[in-house]
Design a protein around this motif. Structure first.
Motif, PDB file in Angstrom:
ATOM      1  N   VAL A  92      28.446  74.600   9.529  1.00 35.47           N
ATOM      2  CA  VAL A  92      29.285  74.633  10.440  1.00 35.47           C
ATOM      3  C   VAL A  92      29.329  76.117  11.454  1.00 35.47           C
ATOM      4  N   ASN A  93      29.162  77.376  10.487  1.00 33.55           N
ATOM      5  CA  ASN A  93      28.920  78.567  11.333  1.00 33.55           C
ATOM      6  C   ASN A  93      27.630  79.210  10.689  1.00 33.55           C
ATOM      7  N   TYR A  94      26.432  78.437  11.140  1.00 33.15           N
ATOM      8  CA  TYR A  94      25.130  78.894  10.394  1.00 33.15           C
ATOM      9  C   TYR A  94      24.669  80.149  11.155  1.00 33.15           C
ATOM     10  N   GLN A  95      25.156  81.214  11.334  1.00 29.71           N
ATOM     11  CA  GLN A  95      24.757  82.238  12.250  1.00 29.71           C
ATOM     12  C   GLN A  95      24.741  83.594  11.235  1.00 29.71           C
ATOM     13  N   PRO A  96      23.706  84.223  10.788  1.00 36.24           N
ATOM     14  CA  PRO A  96      23.666  85.216   9.937  1.00 36.24           C
ATOM     15  C   PRO A  96      24.721  86.306  10.239  1.00 36.24           C
ATOM     16  N   SER A  97      25.012  86.635  11.704  1.00 34.86           N
ATOM     17  CA  SER A  97      25.817  88.007  11.948  1.00 34.86           C
ATOM     18  C   SER A  97      27.302  87.634  11.571  1.00 34.86           C
ATOM     19  N   LEU A  98      27.769  86.417  11.295  1.00 39.92           N
ATOM     20  CA  LEU A  98      28.892  85.945  11.056  1.00 39.92           C
ATOM     21  C   LEU A  98      29.286  86.446   9.588  1.00 39.92           C
ATOM     22  N   TYR A  99      28.252  86.507   8.756  1.00 39.74           N
ATOM     23  CA  TYR A  99      28.486  86.690   7.381  1.00 39.74           C
ATOM     24  C   TYR A  99      27.860  88.450   6.944  1.00 39.74           C
ATOM     25  N   LYS A 100      27.866  89.083   7.816  1.00 39.14           N
ATOM     26  CA  LYS A 100      27.404  90.384   7.795  1.00 39.14           C
ATOM     27  C   LYS A 100      28.183  91.091   6.770  1.00 39.14           C
ATOM     28  N   HIS A 101      29.393  90.918   6.668  1.00 42.76           N
ATOM     29  CA  HIS A 101      30.563  91.571   5.383  1.00 42.76           C
ATOM     30  C   HIS A 101      30.155  91.187   4.121  1.00 42.76           C
ATOM     31  N   ILE A 102      29.627  90.084   4.116  1.00 40.68           N
ATOM     32  CA  ILE A 102      29.352  89.247   2.700  1.00 40.68           C
ATOM     33  C   ILE A 102      27.758  90.076   2.208  1.00 40.68           C
ATOM     34  N   TYR A 103      26.950  90.314   3.222  1.00 42.62           N
ATOM     35  CA  TYR A 103      25.543  90.994   3.032  1.00 42.62           C
ATOM     36  C   TYR A 103      25.802  92.525   2.652  1.00 42.62           C
ATOM     37  N   GLU A 104      26.946  93.013   3.217  1.00 42.41           N
ATOM     38  CA  GLU A 104      27.259  94.370   2.974  1.00 42.41           C
ATOM     39  C   GLU A 104      27.794  94.783   1.637  1.00 42.41           C
ATOM     40  N   THR A 105      28.278  93.691   0.782  1.00 44.80           N
ATOM     41  CA  THR A 105      28.982  93.997  -0.371  1.00 44.80           C
ATOM     42  C   THR A 105      27.723  94.182  -1.508  1.00 44.80           C
ATOM     43  N   ASP A 106      26.408  93.975  -1.234  1.00 44.97           N
ATOM     44  CA  ASP A 106      25.625  94.468  -2.036  1.00 44.97           C
ATOM     45  C   ASP A 106      25.439  93.164  -3.072  1.00 44.97           C
ATOM     46  N   MET A 107      25.731  92.176  -3.106  1.00 47.61           N
ATOM     47  CA  MET A 107      25.700  90.935  -4.056  1.00 47.61           C
ATOM     48  C   MET A 107      24.517  90.757  -4.217  1.00 47.61           C
ATOM     49  N   MET A 108      23.523  90.535  -3.478  1.00 48.54           N
ATOM     50  CA  MET A 108      22.238  90.209  -3.275  1.00 48.54           C
ATOM     51  C   MET A 108      21.273  91.128  -2.974  1.00 48.54           C
ATOM     52  N   THR A 109      20.304  91.654  -3.616  1.00 53.64           N
ATOM     53  CA  THR A 109      19.198  92.542  -3.312  1.00 53.64           C
ATOM     54  C   THR A 109      17.605  91.815  -3.538  1.00 53.64           C
ATOM     55  N   ILE A 110      16.987  92.204  -2.667  1.00 55.07           N
ATOM     56  CA  ILE A 110      15.589  91.571  -2.456  1.00 55.07           C
ATOM     57  C   ILE A 110      14.688  92.583  -3.005  1.00 55.07           C
ATOM     58  N   SER A 138      31.681  80.262   1.911  1.00 55.08           N
ATOM     59  CA  SER A 138      31.188  81.361   2.835  1.00 55.08           C
ATOM     60  C   SER A 138      30.060  82.157   1.961  1.00 55.08           C
ATOM     61  N   VAL A 139      30.134  82.263   0.708  1.00 55.59           N
ATOM     62  CA  VAL A 139      29.179  83.040   0.000  1.00 55.59           C
ATOM     63  C   VAL A 139      27.957  82.145  -0.207  1.00 55.59           C
ATOM     64  N   LEU A 140      27.977  80.517  -0.490  1.00 56.10           N
ATOM     65  CA  LEU A 140      26.759  79.977  -0.446  1.00 56.10           C
ATOM     66  C   LEU A 140      26.120  79.879   0.620  1.00 56.10           C
ATOM     67  N   THR A 141      26.972  79.885   1.933  1.00 55.85           N
ATOM     68  CA  THR A 141      26.335  79.715   3.004  1.00 55.85           C
ATOM     69  C   THR A 141      25.452  80.822   3.509  1.00 55.85           C
ATOM     70  N   ALA A 142      26.168  82.253   3.176  1.00 55.01           N
ATOM     71  CA  ALA A 142      25.402  83.280   3.454  1.00 55.01           C
ATOM     72  C   ALA A 142      24.058  83.629   2.450  1.00 55.01           C
ATOM     73  N   PHE A 143      24.085  82.870   1.428  1.00 51.58           N
ATOM     74  CA  PHE A 143      22.829  82.858   0.832  1.00 51.58           C
ATOM     75  C   PHE A 143      21.867  81.849   1.160  1.00 51.58           C
ATOM     76  N   LEU A 144      22.443  80.806   1.577  1.00 54.34           N
ATOM     77  CA  LEU A 144      21.466  79.598   2.202  1.00 54.34           C
ATOM     78  C   LEU A 144      20.602  80.392   3.431  1.00 54.34           C
ATOM     79  N   MET A 145      21.044  80.921   4.146  1.00 53.43           N
ATOM     80  CA  MET A 145      20.683  81.745   5.244  1.00 53.43           C
ATOM     81  C   MET A 145      19.554  82.735   5.038  1.00 53.43           C
ATOM     82  N   THR A 146      19.988  83.588   3.755  1.00 51.10           N
ATOM     83  CA  THR A 146      18.846  84.325   3.149  1.00 51.10           C
ATOM     84  C   THR A 146      17.826  83.873   2.714  1.00 51.10           C
ATOM     85  N   TYR A 147      17.799  82.565   2.011  1.00 45.77           N
ATOM     86  CA  TYR A 147      16.758  81.917   1.684  1.00 45.77           C
ATOM     87  C   TYR A 147      16.059  81.239   2.721  1.00 45.77           C
ATOM     88  N   ASP A 148      16.657  80.755   4.051  1.00 38.61           N
ATOM     89  CA  ASP A 148      15.970  80.339   4.922  1.00 38.61           C
ATOM     90  C   ASP A 148      15.024  81.417   5.733  1.00 38.61           C
TER      91      ASP A 148
END
Length: 312
Positions: A92-110, A138-148
């Motif tokens: 529903v909210n499939y826009q990366p900028s809406l999940y910036k705070h999740i990315y900033e947690t450093d849960m995931m590193t490439i 919300s975490v799963l959605t953030a990761f889905l966009m990362t994989y996209d």
């Protein structure tokens, strides 16, 4: 508004990956365009209501994942669009900028370098997840966009991905915040719908509670995936036998100090327009189902208000 003008595929693989694609994925430059045409024609004949993206490169992801078997690529891509309807709460909210705070947690590193097999290495730290602040959806959605975003990399499409997961900090509280369906939903997405070549997963610092969590996911995993799981505990030496310490961050016993992927995620968060465009494809849908921000939905803190309309 997306353009419907077809954009032909242009190969950007390295010579090494071209050879691997030929040997492992049955990719033949002489017949590749024909396979793309066959896949498009199959949708036009059997599922004309499904609107495909104009980029042939998007279809190549699925052909590579299924070793250029058009029927299997068709089945997977059709399932991808089907799960976007089935699990619409994630899109529903499939826009990366809406999940910036999740990315900033450093849960995931490439990791900045690939391993010796050319595979992309992704680090995950469950202890960085605050379940009171971010829902599991919300975490799963953030990761889905990362994989996209990652799947735009042709080298990754061919060589695959290796996950390294630090499970220190996994808690009972986290488990109570996850829905019983989360494991099944995640496996359906990452195994059956998203064309990632999953090559290995390594777990470090797993707590006792992990055995309970893993028991829920294990029956859903294909045997092939089970054989690619490795459990290291606190023995970083055994991890480094598989993933070189030179490409890992220091918290995984690696040589990279003060490295994170924030620059990469900053670029991802600038690509809302691209994600909005791709939200227009797939099965017909109304404006409340996919694309854009749905009033009443909190993309980083949970679900509320008029979002309940999506669950009917």
């Amino acid at each position: 508004m997306a353009s419907d003008s077809r954009r032909r595929y242009v190969c950007n693989l390295s010579e090494r990956s071209k050879e691997k694609a030929r040997l492992e994925l049955n990719e033949d430059p002489e017949t590749r365009d024909q396979k793309i045409d066959e896949l498009r024609a199959k949708f036009a004949k059997e599922k004309p209501e499904v609107k495909l993206p104009p980029d042939d490169a998007f279809l190549v992801r699925y052909l590579r994942n299924k070793k250029f078997d058009v029927q299997r690529a068709y089945d997977m891509l059709l399932h991808y669009y089907d799960v976007r309807r089935k699990y619409k709460e994630l899109f529903v909210n499939y826009q990366p900028s809406l999940y910036k705070h999740i990315y900033e947690t450093d849960m995931m590193t490439i990791c900045p370098e690939r391993d010796k097999e050319g595979r992309t290495v992704i680090l995950f730290r469950i202890g960085k997840w605050d379940p009171d602040r971010y829902s599991s959806d919300s975490v799963l959605t953030a990761f889905l966009m990362t994989y996209d975003k990652l799947l735009e990399d042709e080298e990754l499409q061919v060589n695959g991905i290796v996950f390294v997961q630090d499970l220190e900090g996994m808690s009972l509280k986290m488990m109570t915040k996850m829905k019983p369906s989360d494991s099944k939903r995640s496996m359906d997405l990452f195994v059956n719908a998203i064309p990632l070549r999953f090559k290995a997963a390594h777990y470090v610092r797993q707590p006792e509670i992990f055995a309970t969590v893993f028991a829920m996911s294990k029956p859903l995993m294909p045997e092939k995936m089970m054989k690619r799981l490795h459990f290291h505990g606190k023995e970083y030496g055994t991890l480094h036998d598989h993933v070189p310490s030179a490409i890992l961050t220091s918290d995984f016993g690696g040589q990279l100090v003060n490295y994170d992927s924030q620059d990469w995620f900053e670029e991802l968060c600038k690509e809302d327009r691209k994600f909005e465009e791709y939200n227009q494809y797939g099965f017909p849908k109304d404006s409340e189902t996919l694309g854009g921000v749905s009033q009443g939905a909190d993309p980083v803190g949970g679900l509320a208000g008029s979002f309940r309309k999506l669950e009917t």
